[in-house]
Design a protein around this motif. Structure first.
Motif, mmCIF file in Angstrom:
data_model
loop_
_atom_site.group_PDB
_atom_site.id
_atom_site.type_symbol
_atom_site.label_atom_id
_atom_site.label_comp_id
_atom_site.label_asym_id
_atom_site.label_seq_id
_atom_site.Cartn_x
_atom_site.Cartn_y
_atom_site.Cartn_z
ATOM 1 N N LYS A 118 2.399 9.567 -5.626
ATOM 2 C CA LYS A 118 1.487 8.761 -5.243
ATOM 3 C C LYS A 118 2.280 7.114 -5.500
ATOM 4 C CE LYS A 118 -2.391 6.475 -8.021
ATOM 5 N NZ LYS A 118 -2.341 5.072 -7.280
ATOM 6 N N ALA A 119 3.217 6.828 -6.149
ATOM 7 C CA ALA A 119 4.005 5.725 -6.009
ATOM 8 C C ALA A 119 4.562 5.520 -4.649
ATOM 9 C CB ALA A 119 5.276 5.790 -7.059
ATOM 10 N N LEU A 120 5.012 6.567 -4.076
ATOM 11 C CA LEU A 120 5.433 6.359 -2.515
ATOM 12 C C LEU A 120 4.482 6.064 -1.706
ATOM 13 C CD1 LEU A 120 8.042 6.636 -0.852
ATOM 14 C CD2 LEU A 120 7.778 8.962 -0.642
ATOM 15 N N ARG A 121 3.277 6.774 -1.766
ATOM 16 C CA ARG A 121 2.288 6.592 -0.891
ATOM 17 C C ARG A 121 1.809 5.205 -0.949
ATOM 18 N NH1 ARG A 121 1.532 11.786 -2.358
ATOM 19 N NH2 ARG A 121 -0.231 11.200 -4.000
ATOM 20 N N ASP A 122 1.642 4.771 -2.465
ATOM 21 C CA ASP A 122 1.278 3.234 -2.642
ATOM 22 C C ASP A 122 2.192 2.429 -1.847
ATOM 23 O OD1 ASP A 122 -0.915 4.389 -3.914
ATOM 24 O OD2 ASP A 122 -0.324 3.832 -5.853
ATOM 25 N N ASP A 123 3.338 2.345 -2.057
ATOM 26 C CA ASP A 123 4.434 1.728 -1.650
ATOM 27 C C ASP A 123 4.328 1.487 -0.006
ATOM 28 O OD1 ASP A 123 6.832 0.148 -2.024
ATOM 29 O OD2 ASP A 123 7.793 1.543 -0.699
ATOM 30 N N GLN A 124 4.262 2.812 0.555
ATOM 31 C CA GLN A 124 4.048 2.829 2.043
ATOM 32 C C GLN A 124 2.993 2.182 2.335
ATOM 33 O OE1 GLN A 124 6.406 4.090 4.502
ATOM 34 N NE2 GLN A 124 7.680 3.669 2.555
ATOM 35 N N SER A 125 1.929 2.272 1.735
ATOM 36 C CA SER A 125 0.511 1.545 2.118
ATOM 37 C C SER A 125 0.636 0.297 2.070
ATOM 38 C CB SER A 125 -0.612 2.056 1.272
ATOM 39 O OG SER A 125 -0.851 3.410 1.515
ATOM 40 N N ASP A 126 1.259 -0.371 0.757
ATOM 41 C CA ASP A 126 1.795 -1.811 1.051
ATOM 42 C C ASP A 126 2.269 -2.400 1.938
ATOM 43 O OD1 ASP A 126 0.097 -1.614 -1.305
ATOM 44 O OD2 ASP A 126 1.520 -1.859 -2.765
ATOM 45 N N PHE A 127 3.646 -1.583 2.238
ATOM 46 C CA PHE A 127 4.569 -1.979 3.444
ATOM 47 C C PHE A 127 3.590 -2.195 4.570
ATOM 48 C CE2 PHE A 127 7.124 -0.698 6.918
ATOM 49 C CZ PHE A 127 7.949 -1.687 7.079
ATOM 50 N N ILE A 128 2.933 -1.106 5.075
ATOM 51 C CA ILE A 128 2.091 -1.103 6.225
ATOM 52 C C ILE A 128 1.117 -2.299 6.395
ATOM 53 C CG2 ILE A 128 0.589 0.259 7.729
ATOM 54 C CD1 ILE A 128 2.145 2.721 6.750
ATOM 55 N N ALA A 129 0.495 -2.410 5.155
ATOM 56 C CA ALA A 129 -0.495 -3.701 5.091
ATOM 57 C C ALA A 129 0.146 -4.769 5.218
ATOM 58 C CB ALA A 129 -1.319 -3.749 3.772
ATOM 59 N N TYR A 130 1.316 -5.108 4.851
ATOM 60 C CA TYR A 130 2.123 -6.299 5.072
ATOM 61 C C TYR A 130 2.642 -6.463 6.465
ATOM 62 C CZ TYR A 130 5.655 -9.903 4.574
ATOM 63 O OH TYR A 130 6.538 -11.187 4.618
ATOM 64 N N ARG A 131 3.331 -5.319 6.912
ATOM 65 C CA ARG A 131 3.910 -5.225 8.199
ATOM 66 C C ARG A 131 2.581 -5.832 9.210
ATOM 67 N NH1 ARG A 131 4.172 0.314 10.707
ATOM 68 N NH2 ARG A 131 1.946 -0.168 10.640
ATOM 69 N N ASP A 132 1.485 -4.989 9.013
ATOM 70 C CA ASP A 132 0.407 -5.301 10.117
ATOM 71 C C ASP A 132 -0.125 -6.778 9.956
ATOM 72 O OD1 ASP A 132 0.492 -2.879 10.801
ATOM 73 O OD2 ASP A 132 -1.316 -2.038 9.841
ATOM 74 N N GLN A 133 -0.095 -7.586 8.574
ATOM 75 C CA GLN A 133 -0.575 -8.855 8.530
ATOM 76 C C GLN A 133 0.425 -9.777 9.262
ATOM 77 O OE1 GLN A 133 -0.299 -9.925 4.300
ATOM 78 N NE2 GLN A 133 -0.899 -11.979 4.697
ATOM 79 N N ILE A 134 1.557 -9.497 9.322
ATOM 80 C CA ILE A 134 2.648 -10.218 9.950
ATOM 81 C C ILE A 134 2.974 -9.862 11.210
ATOM 82 C CG2 ILE A 134 3.709 -11.021 7.698
ATOM 83 C CD1 ILE A 134 6.246 -9.260 8.352
ATOM 84 N N ALA A 135 2.347 -8.993 11.708
ATOM 85 C CA ALA A 135 2.773 -8.464 13.209
ATOM 86 C C ALA A 135 2.717 -9.605 14.135
ATOM 87 C CB ALA A 135 1.969 -7.349 13.561
ATOM 88 N N GLY A 136 1.579 -10.427 13.849
ATOM 89 C CA GLY A 136 1.249 -11.398 15.071
ATOM 90 C C GLY A 136 2.086 -12.899 14.999
ATOM 91 N N PHE A 137 3.060 -12.767 13.918
ATOM 92 C CA PHE A 137 3.740 -14.170 13.735
ATOM 93 C C PHE A 137 4.617 -14.562 15.022
ATOM 94 C CE2 PHE A 137 7.285 -11.507 13.065
ATOM 95 C CZ PHE A 137 8.680 -12.201 13.306
ATOM 96 N N ASN A 138 5.032 -13.701 15.918
ATOM 97 C CA ASN A 138 5.668 -14.148 17.140
ATOM 98 C C ASN A 138 5.191 -13.656 18.395
ATOM 99 O OD1 ASN A 138 6.144 -11.191 17.254
ATOM 100 N ND2 ASN A 138 8.276 -11.399 17.389
ATOM 101 N N GLU A 139 3.887 -13.352 18.267
ATOM 102 C CA GLU A 139 3.038 -13.191 19.574
ATOM 103 C C GLU A 139 3.378 -14.303 20.732
ATOM 104 O OE1 GLU A 139 -0.871 -12.481 18.411
ATOM 105 O OE2 GLU A 139 -0.597 -10.297 18.090
#
Length: 76
Positions: free
Chosen positions: A25-46
């Protein structure tokens, strides 16, 4: 790139099977947090041009803003 993604997914799945419920569960939560953050900043250099060299003023060559960076090294 697709093969690398498939390899990561395969290793991730195998690892989850080896972990206990709490660690899984800890690993899945960590991955979910990472993916959410990655998706949030993905457009920073569009709007950045992808076919031009990095300028000397880019963040890739900027000095760190950390105050410790400006301090002289400690003498031992």
């Amino acid at each position: 790139m697709a093969q690398a993604d498939a390899d990561v997914a395969k290793n991730y799945t195998a690892l989850l099977k080896r972990l206990d419920a709490h660690a899984g569960k800890a690993l899945r939560d960590d991955q979910s947090d990472f993916i959410a953050y990655r998706d949030q900043i993905a457009g920073f250099n569009e709007s950045s041009p992808k076919n031009q060299p990095i300028s000397a003023n880019s963040c890739a060559t900027a000095q760190p803003s950390c105050p410790a960076y400006a301090s002289p090294p400690m003498q031992v």
